[in-house]
Design a protein around this motif. Structure first.
Motif, PDB file in Angstrom:
ATOM      1  N   ASP A   1     -13.046  -0.201  16.465  1.00 31.59           N
ATOM      2  CA  ASP A   1     -14.280   0.524  16.706  1.00 31.59           C
ATOM      3  C   ASP A   1     -15.516  -0.362  16.549  1.00 31.59           C
ATOM      4  OD1 ASP A   1     -13.895   0.143  14.048  1.00 31.59           O
ATOM      5  OD2 ASP A   1     -14.637   2.089  13.419  1.00 31.59           O
ATOM      6  N   ASN A   2     -15.324  -1.682  16.580  1.00 28.75           N
ATOM      7  CA  ASN A   2     -16.466  -2.593  16.484  1.00 28.75           C
ATOM      8  C   ASN A   2     -16.351  -3.663  17.554  1.00 28.75           C
ATOM      9  OD1 ASN A   2     -18.058  -1.966  13.817  1.00 28.75           O
ATOM     10  ND2 ASN A   2     -15.879  -1.796  13.311  1.00 28.75           N
ATOM     11  N   ALA A   3     -17.453  -3.919  18.187  1.00 24.75           N
ATOM     12  CA  ALA A   3     -17.490  -4.953  19.219  1.00 24.75           C
ATOM     13  C   ALA A   3     -17.861  -6.294  18.586  1.00 24.75           C
ATOM     14  CB  ALA A   3     -18.523  -4.583  20.289  1.00 24.75           C
ATOM     15  N   PRO A   4     -17.439  -7.370  19.202  1.00 21.57           N
ATOM     16  CA  PRO A   4     -17.877  -8.685  18.709  1.00 21.57           C
ATOM     17  C   PRO A   4     -19.394  -8.797  18.817  1.00 21.57           C
ATOM     18  CG  PRO A   4     -16.040  -8.909  20.231  1.00 21.57           C
ATOM     19  CD  PRO A   4     -16.494  -7.495  20.315  1.00 21.57           C
ATOM     20  N   VAL A   5     -19.957  -9.481  17.855  1.00 22.88           N
ATOM     21  CA  VAL A   5     -21.413  -9.676  17.837  1.00 22.88           C
ATOM     22  C   VAL A   5     -21.686 -11.172  17.752  1.00 22.88           C
ATOM     23  CG1 VAL A   5     -23.556  -9.221  16.611  1.00 22.88           C
ATOM     24  CG2 VAL A   5     -21.774  -7.461  16.706  1.00 22.88           C
ATOM     25  N   PHE A   6     -22.412 -11.677  18.737  1.00 19.87           N
ATOM     26  CA  PHE A   6     -22.775 -13.089  18.717  1.00 19.87           C
ATOM     27  C   PHE A   6     -23.895 -13.319  17.699  1.00 19.87           C
ATOM     28  CE2 PHE A   6     -20.726 -13.121  22.872  1.00 19.87           C
ATOM     29  CZ  PHE A   6     -20.032 -14.319  22.816  1.00 19.87           C
ATOM     30  N   SER A   7     -23.864 -14.505  17.116  1.00 24.27           N
ATOM     31  CA  SER A   7     -24.902 -14.821  16.138  1.00 24.27           C
ATOM     32  C   SER A   7     -26.255 -15.026  16.806  1.00 24.27           C
ATOM     33  CB  SER A   7     -24.505 -16.081  15.350  1.00 24.27           C
ATOM     34  OG  SER A   7     -24.350 -17.181  16.228  1.00 24.27           O
ATOM     35  N   GLN A   8     -26.271 -15.335  18.090  1.00 24.78           N
ATOM     36  CA  GLN A   8     -27.523 -15.469  18.825  1.00 24.78           C
ATOM     37  C   GLN A   8     -27.325 -14.834  20.200  1.00 24.78           C
ATOM     38  OE1 GLN A   8     -29.225 -19.450  18.889  1.00 24.78           O
ATOM     39  NE2 GLN A   8     -27.939 -20.024  17.156  1.00 24.78           N
ATOM     40  N   ALA A   9     -28.390 -14.293  20.708  1.00 18.75           N
ATOM     41  CA  ALA A   9     -28.315 -13.746  22.059  1.00 18.75           C
ATOM     42  C   ALA A   9     -28.284 -14.858  23.097  1.00 18.75           C
ATOM     43  CB  ALA A   9     -29.502 -12.824  22.312  1.00 18.75           C
TER      44      ALA A   9
ATOM     45  N   PHE B   1       0.864  -1.165   0.000  1.00 19.00           N
ATOM     46  CA  PHE B   1       0.000   0.000   0.000  1.00 19.00           C
ATOM     47  C   PHE B   1       0.901   1.216   0.000  1.00 19.00           C
ATOM     48  CE2 PHE B   1      -2.765  -3.201   1.726  1.00 19.00           C
ATOM     49  CZ  PHE B   1      -3.951  -2.925   1.112  1.00 19.00           C
ATOM     50  N   ALA B   2       0.729   2.035  -0.953  1.00 18.63           N
ATOM     51  CA  ALA B   2       1.643   3.169  -1.056  1.00 18.63           C
ATOM     52  C   ALA B   2       1.396   4.162   0.055  1.00 18.63           C
ATOM     53  CB  ALA B   2       1.474   3.847  -2.412  1.00 18.63           C
ATOM     54  N   ALA B   3       0.191   4.317   0.478  1.00 18.04           N
ATOM     55  CA  ALA B   3      -0.112   5.286   1.512  1.00 18.04           C
ATOM     56  C   ALA B   3      -1.168   4.707   2.426  1.00 18.04           C
ATOM     57  CB  ALA B   3      -0.610   6.589   0.888  1.00 18.04           C
ATOM     58  N   ALA B   4      -1.293   5.364   3.542  1.00 18.58           N
ATOM     59  CA  ALA B   4      -2.262   4.881   4.513  1.00 18.58           C
ATOM     60  C   ALA B   4      -2.944   6.061   5.180  1.00 18.58           C
ATOM     61  CB  ALA B   4      -1.580   4.010   5.577  1.00 18.58           C
ATOM     62  N   CYS B   5      -4.153   5.836   5.615  1.00 14.71           N
ATOM     63  CA  CYS B   5      -4.847   6.792   6.449  1.00 14.71           C
ATOM     64  C   CYS B   5      -5.618   6.006   7.490  1.00 14.71           C
ATOM     65  CB  CYS B   5      -5.781   7.682   5.620  1.00 14.71           C
ATOM     66  SG  CYS B   5      -7.027   6.761   4.698  1.00 14.71           S
ATOM     67  N   ARG B   6      -5.976   6.664   8.523  1.00  8.02           N
ATOM     68  CA  ARG B   6      -6.610   5.961   9.631  1.00  8.02           C
ATOM     69  C   ARG B   6      -8.096   6.280   9.638  1.00  8.02           C
ATOM     70  NH1 ARG B   6      -4.299   3.870  14.245  1.00  8.02           N
ATOM     71  NH2 ARG B   6      -2.368   4.986  13.870  1.00  8.02           N
ATOM     72  N   GLU B   7      -8.852   5.227   9.856  1.00  8.36           N
ATOM     73  CA  GLU B   7     -10.288   5.421   9.848  1.00  8.36           C
ATOM     74  C   GLU B   7     -10.718   6.206  11.092  1.00  8.36           C
ATOM     75  OE1 GLU B   7     -12.933   2.218  10.543  1.00  8.36           O
ATOM     76  OE2 GLU B   7     -11.498   1.054  11.692  1.00  8.36           O
TER      77      GLU B   7
ATOM     78  N   ASP C   1     -14.173   5.394   6.773  1.00  9.73           N
ATOM     79  CA  ASP C   1     -14.538   4.251   7.614  1.00  9.73           C
ATOM     80  C   ASP C   1     -14.028   2.994   6.930  1.00  9.73           C
ATOM     81  OD1 ASP C   1     -15.585   2.349   9.244  1.00  9.73           O
ATOM     82  OD2 ASP C   1     -17.690   2.966   9.028  1.00  9.73           O
ATOM     83  N   ARG C   2     -13.125   2.316   7.579  1.00 10.68           N
ATOM     84  CA  ARG C   2     -12.553   1.131   6.971  1.00 10.68           C
ATOM     85  C   ARG C   2     -13.593   0.059   6.727  1.00 10.68           C
ATOM     86  NH1 ARG C   2     -11.157  -3.750   6.939  1.00 10.68           N
ATOM     87  NH2 ARG C   2     -12.674  -4.038   8.602  1.00 10.68           N
ATOM     88  N   GLU C   3     -14.597  -0.023   7.617  1.00  9.45           N
ATOM     89  CA  GLU C   3     -15.628  -1.034   7.463  1.00  9.45           C
ATOM     90  C   GLU C   3     -16.512  -0.742   6.250  1.00  9.45           C
ATOM     91  OE1 GLU C   3     -13.514  -1.744  10.364  1.00  9.45           O
ATOM     92  OE2 GLU C   3     -14.813  -0.096  11.007  1.00  9.45           O
TER      93      GLU C   3
ATOM     94  N   ILE D   1     -20.574 -18.519  17.974  1.00 10.45           N
ATOM     95  CA  ILE D   1     -19.981 -17.770  16.869  1.00 10.45           C
ATOM     96  C   ILE D   1     -20.220 -16.290  17.105  1.00 10.45           C
ATOM     97  CG2 ILE D   1     -20.030 -17.340  14.395  1.00 10.45           C
ATOM     98  CD1 ILE D   1     -20.949 -20.191  13.991  1.00 10.45           C
ATOM     99  N   ALA D   2     -19.134 -15.581  17.172  1.00  7.48           N
ATOM    100  CA  ALA D   2     -19.204 -14.122  17.246  1.00  7.48           C
ATOM    101  C   ALA D   2     -18.340 -13.568  16.120  1.00  7.48           C
ATOM    102  CB  ALA D   2     -18.716 -13.623  18.598  1.00  7.48           C
ATOM    103  N   THR D   3     -18.771 -12.472  15.572  1.00  8.36           N
ATOM    104  CA  THR D   3     -18.023 -11.845  14.489  1.00  8.36           C
ATOM    105  C   THR D   3     -17.687 -10.422  14.880  1.00  8.36           C
ATOM    106  OG1 THR D   3     -20.094 -11.214  13.428  1.00  8.36           O
ATOM    107  CG2 THR D   3     -19.072 -13.268  12.702  1.00  8.36           C
ATOM    108  N   ASP D   4     -16.637  -9.942  14.257  1.00  9.28           N
ATOM    109  CA  ASP D   4     -16.187  -8.586  14.539  1.00  9.28           C
ATOM    110  C   ASP D   4     -15.981  -7.901  13.194  1.00  9.28           C
ATOM    111  OD1 ASP D   4     -14.508  -7.159  17.174  1.00  9.28           O
ATOM    112  OD2 ASP D   4     -14.364  -6.305  15.160  1.00  9.28           O
ATOM    113  N   ALA D   5     -16.543  -6.734  13.070  1.00  8.26           N
ATOM    114  CA  ALA D   5     -16.510  -6.052  11.782  1.00  8.26           C
ATOM    115  C   ALA D   5     -15.171  -5.400  11.510  1.00  8.26           C
ATOM    116  CB  ALA D   5     -17.618  -5.004  11.716  1.00  8.26           C
TER     117      ALA D   5
END
Lengths: 25, 911
Positions: free
Chosen positions: B104-112, B5-11, B67-69, B132-136
């Motif tokens: 800037d994202n919390a893990p999210v479970f697939s079910q409560a 990556f030639a350059a970078a910026c922060r989300e 926003d990187r996401e 299963i939890a996912t993180d964006a």
């Protein structure tokens, strides 16, 4: 040539220019 | 394709303070008016206007928070055009802008709430469920690396479950007993940044039901039971027996099943009330006090469902005594049997009919079993008044007789007699009398059915008339009330009638020729089958095995014993290491005047991993010798991975399973560039990454290591930061003159020194090859293989095609005994081009024929060096023969060191 200069990231706000040329993997 | 990556910026931040973030410039602007422009996502495609360019200076600015996401990367296509003609003076250039991730994202479970269940008594480590939890946040980044943890368990106490922090799998950690707790509730937390304190967490709950299995035996409240019942009576509820079972109520694991041990007369029966698990004893057949005054029974109890395998072997049938007292009841007399059949001769004259004594019809006293004495007999139903009976004795005589009474009717006459007790109250017993005609056919046995009475006729062809002999010949079945046969057959050997089919009234069964032929064929089959089976068993014993249909090779091959049927992951391609310690040799290749050195010892820029499971991190200097010993000690060794300066995400397991993870590489380079820029302004932005890949997807065949040099031709000072080995490799890549590594001494072995030669039968093979030098800035692949062998001579390994992968390929093969410290081999290649080195150290008495395999190098820039050191203890001066090389680009060096005690007869043939 077509040159690219990129300012590198620095938390101390000290800029540093980095030159790239075309590069291939 | 840009490597970095030639350059970078922060989300999530205002990056405009760093403007301009990049500049583009064409050399054409020195003599032409040039205007610059950019296009792409974030410029003239949504989201618009994030990047702008000064068309005159080529400076690129960022204007918005990203926003990187939403957009993880921007590719800015840069153009340089002539200011007047608008003609592109340069091919467009892609400038990649990487958006650095922030957490800037919390893990999210697939079910409560996760619902699961597991059987009690299951084995530990049994999988219960997977969370299963996912993180964006950015994949393969610590910000999205989730670690799972059990926060609490209800009911509290010993931890019954274990949660894999990486996979989210919930396993059993302890013995589960439903009878103790039938449900558990867990609170689980998922934290990103691999569970670090600065990670973001979220929680869910898990409800785990413990499923019942039949792991409890039913028991009874008492050790013995008793009951009483009057004779000649039935009972639907003589006794109620409570069963106790700890398994789940109302299930088959809980429901009891009572069964008798005995009860030969089948007078009793158990049924279980499924609502309360009570066994109810029934009397289904009257008892006779005169026969049995008390019954000693025994019964046991089990469950309707089979017992769980964990306790099934412990079940024992223990009979519980059950005593039944039979109460006597005063009984009236009775006719036994209640129906009697009498015959009168067909040729009986009318005179003889008068007062003809048909027979005795005395009643039996039930209490004594004798002829009742206190009864008087009367004729009951007797429509034609055919009989008269003696009131005291029960003698039955003919009163009058008319053949028409039989002929007009159904061939028999039926009447009733009564036996009335004297006294009060009077009891009456009733008996039935059947009178029929006796003729030739009346000598046969009489069968009784529910529908009609059938008489089996006497054999029509009697071969043996003795009463104690079984009848032979044919038989005929016909109704007793008619002469028409309904079925016929033959008597078999023991006199049992062979019952044929029932053709219906008036039909006769006969066996035709076809039926007889079928019977004969059936008998033949019965004879042949055992013979054929015996022959088959004999063939098996003789070693003949059945071949699968479809020819040789079809079907399954049996897995040999002691093999386990598993894949043996030796971790070494092309060799078959054994469980022995291996001592390797350290091979150093020197370029005499040019000073080119390629050594096998690994510089200290990576760490070792052993056994494929544990990961040793940190900096560790290892020599090739150490490495080889380690490999020999752990035949199934894992890959070796190392990162200079800092460790990054990506685990050994990931490399092993998925090959080189390109996403990881991208992330690695980006973060490394980021880190270098922070710490050292003067640091060259070059990198050497050594990734040992276990022949994963995409890696060169047979390789376990890859080395990638990213450099720029304008600054090669980064070479000084590399270890000696990879510096050498990088220099080869760059086409530089390679200098020897200070302190590395590599010479031919001194035969007068204390050289420890390997034990007999030991072979040392070293192969190295390299292809043409690569172009500047390209990638170099380095492959390293380490082999261990036993005490037998090992064939030479074919040298891999150096043109297949990358520009330089180094293959090192070590094979030795346990204690040999091999000498260094010095080679003087004329060029830094393809190099193939084959070295063998052969012990005495070895059969050398056909073991040397020197590749045929047709390329003009090849060097082949073959060295042999044969047999210790010899004083024979070494002989070195160098062939006459007509072509200066090809060098073949053959050296032989042969000592008298070697026993070899000089039969070596070296190309």
């Amino acid at each position: 040539g077509f040159h690219v200069e990129v300012k590198e990231w620095n938390e101390n706000n000290v800029t540093r220019w980095k030159t790239f040329k075309r590069q291939k993997r | 394709e840009w490597i970095e990556f030639a350059a970078a910026c922060r989300e999530g931040e205002d990056n405009s303070k760093r403007n301009p973030i990049a500049k583009i410039r064409s050399d054409c602007e020195e003599n032409q008016p040039i205007v610059y422009s950019i296009s792409g996502i974030g410029i003239d495609q949504p989201p618009y206007g994030i990047f702008v360019i000064n068309k005159n200076t080529g400076e690129i600015n960022i204007t918005s928070i990203v926003d990187r996401e939403v957009t993880p990367m921007f590719v800015i296509r840069c153009y340089a055009r002539h200011a007047i003609t608008n003609r592109e003076v340069e091919p467009p250039l892609d400038l990649r802008i990487r958006v650095l991730d922030i957490n800037d994202n919390a893990p999210v479970f697939s079910q409560a709430t996760y619902m699961g269940s597991i059987e009690e008594s299951s084995m530990e480590t049994t999988l219960v469920m997977k969370l299963i939890a996912t993180d964006a946040d950015e994949p393969n980044n610590l910000n999205s690396k989730i670690a799972y943890k059990i926060v609490s368990q209800e009911p509290a106490g010993a931890s019954m479950f274990i949660l894999n922090r990486d996979s989210g799998e919930v396993h059993i950690a302890n013995y589960l007993d439903r009878e103790q707790y039938d449900r558990y509730s867990l609170v689980v937390r998922a934290s990103d940044r691999d569970g670090a304190a600065d990670g973001i967490s979220s929680q869910c709950t898990c409800s785990i039901e413990v499923i019942d299995v039949n792991d409890n035996f039913p028991t009874l409240l008492q050790n013995s039971y008793s009951a009483s019942i009057e004779e000649n009576t039935l009972s639907s509820q003589l006794l109620m027996i409570q069963a106790i079972d700890r398994d789940q109520m109302f299930s088959d694991n809980w429901l009891a099943e009572f069964y008798f041990i005995g009860n030969e007369d089948n007078c009793f029966e158990f049924v279980t009330d499924s609502t309360n698990n009570v066994g109810i004893l029934k009397v289904i057949k009257p008892l006779n006090y005169e026969q049995m005054q008390s019954l000693q029974l025994s019964f046991a109890v089990r469950n309707k469902a089979a017992f769980h395998h964990s306790i099934a072997s412990q079940y024992q049938v223990i009979g519980t005594p059950l005593t039944i007292q039979v109460i006597n009841v005063k009984e009236p007399p009775s006719f036994q049997p209640s129906t009697r059949i009498f015959y009168i001769p067909r040729d009986l004259s009318k005179e003889a009919m008068s007062n003809y004594i048909v027979g005795m019809c005395a009643a039996t006293d039930e209490e004594t079993g004798l002829i009742a004495s206190n009864v008087r007999y009367l004729m009951g139903y007797d429509p034609s008044s055919m009989f008269k009976i003696n009131a005291k004795t029960g003698e039955l005589r003919l009163n009058k007789f008319d053949w028409s009474m039989l002929n007009v009717g159904k061939g028999f006459y039926k009447a009733e007699i009564l036996a009335i007790t004297e006294g009060i109250p009077a009891n009456t017993a009733t008996g039935t009398i059947v009178l029929t005609i006796q003729d030739d056919n009346d000598n046969c046995p009489v069968l009784s059915t529910d529908i009609r009475k059938i008489c089996m006729s006497a054999p029509s062809t009697v071969l043996s008339a003795q009463a104690d002999q079984p009848p032979k010949g044919s038989w005929t079945l016909r109704p007793i009330d008619g002469k028409t046969a309904v079925s016929t057959g033959v008597y078999v050997g023991d006199g049992t009638p062979d019952v044929g089919r029932w053709p219906g009234r008036g039909g006769t069964t006969t066996l035709g020729g076809g039926a007889i032929a079928l019977m004969f064929l059936g008998a033949l089959i019965f004879l042949l089958v055992p013979i054929l089976m015996a022959m088959s068993a004999c063939c098996d014993r003789c070693g003949y095995k059945a071949r699968p249909v479809g020819g040789v090779g079809a079907g399954f091959e049996p897995v040999p014993e002691c093999d386990g049927g598993a894949i043996h992951s030796w971790g070494i391609e092309g060799a078959h290491p054994q469980d022995q310690d291996v001592t390797s040799i350290s091979v150093t290749k020197h370029a005499g005047s040019a000073g080119e050195i390629v050594e096998s010892s690994v510089s200290g820029i990576y760490t070792n991993t052993r056994g494929g499971t544990a990961i040793n991190t940190g900096m560790k200097e290892t020599s090739g010798l150490e490495t080889a010993v380690d490999y020999g000690r752990f035949p199934i060794y894992g890959t070796t991975s190392g990162y200079r300066k800092e460790s990054v995400g990506g685990t050994l397991q990931e490399y092993r399973e998925g090959g080189v993870n390109m996403a990881f590489l991208d992330s690695y380079f980006a973060e490394k560039a980021f880190a270098y820029a922070d710490e050292d302004e003067g640091r060259p932005a070059n990198d050497c990454l050594l990734i040992y890949d276990h022949e994963g997807i995409g890696s060169p065949v047979g390789s376990i290591g890859c080395c990638s040099f990213i450099g720029e031709d304008m600054d090669d000072t980064y070479l000084d930061t590399l270890g000696p080995k990879f510096k050498t490799l990088a220099e080869i890549c760059l086409g530089k003159v390679v200098e020897p590594i200070p302190g590395v001494s590599a010479t031919f072995p001194n035969i007068d020194s204390d050289l420890k030669l390997p034990p007999p039968g030991t072979t040392i093979i070293v192969n190295e090859s390299s292809s043409m030098p690569p172009q500047v800035g390209s990638t170099t692949f380095v492959t390293e293989n380490t082999y261990a062998s036993g005490a037998t001579l090992q064939p030479a390994r074919p040298i891999p095609d150096p043109l297949l992968h990358g520009n330089v390929m180094v293959t090192e093969t070590y094979t030795s005994g346990s204690t040999f410290q091999p000498p260094a081999l010095t080679i003087d290649p004329l060029r830094a081009s393809n190099v193939v080195v084959t070295e063998r150290v052969l012990a005495p008495n070895s059969d050398l024929r056909g073991v040397l395999n020197i590749p045929d190098l047709t390329d003009g820039a090849n060097v082949v060096v073959t060295e042999r050191v044969i047999a210790p203890g010899s004083r024979l001066p070494p002989s070195l023969s160098i062939p006459d090389l007509a072509d200066g680009s090809n060098v073949v060096v053959t050296e032989r060191v042969i000592r008298p005690a070697s026993g070899l007869q000089g039969s070596l043939n070296i190309p």
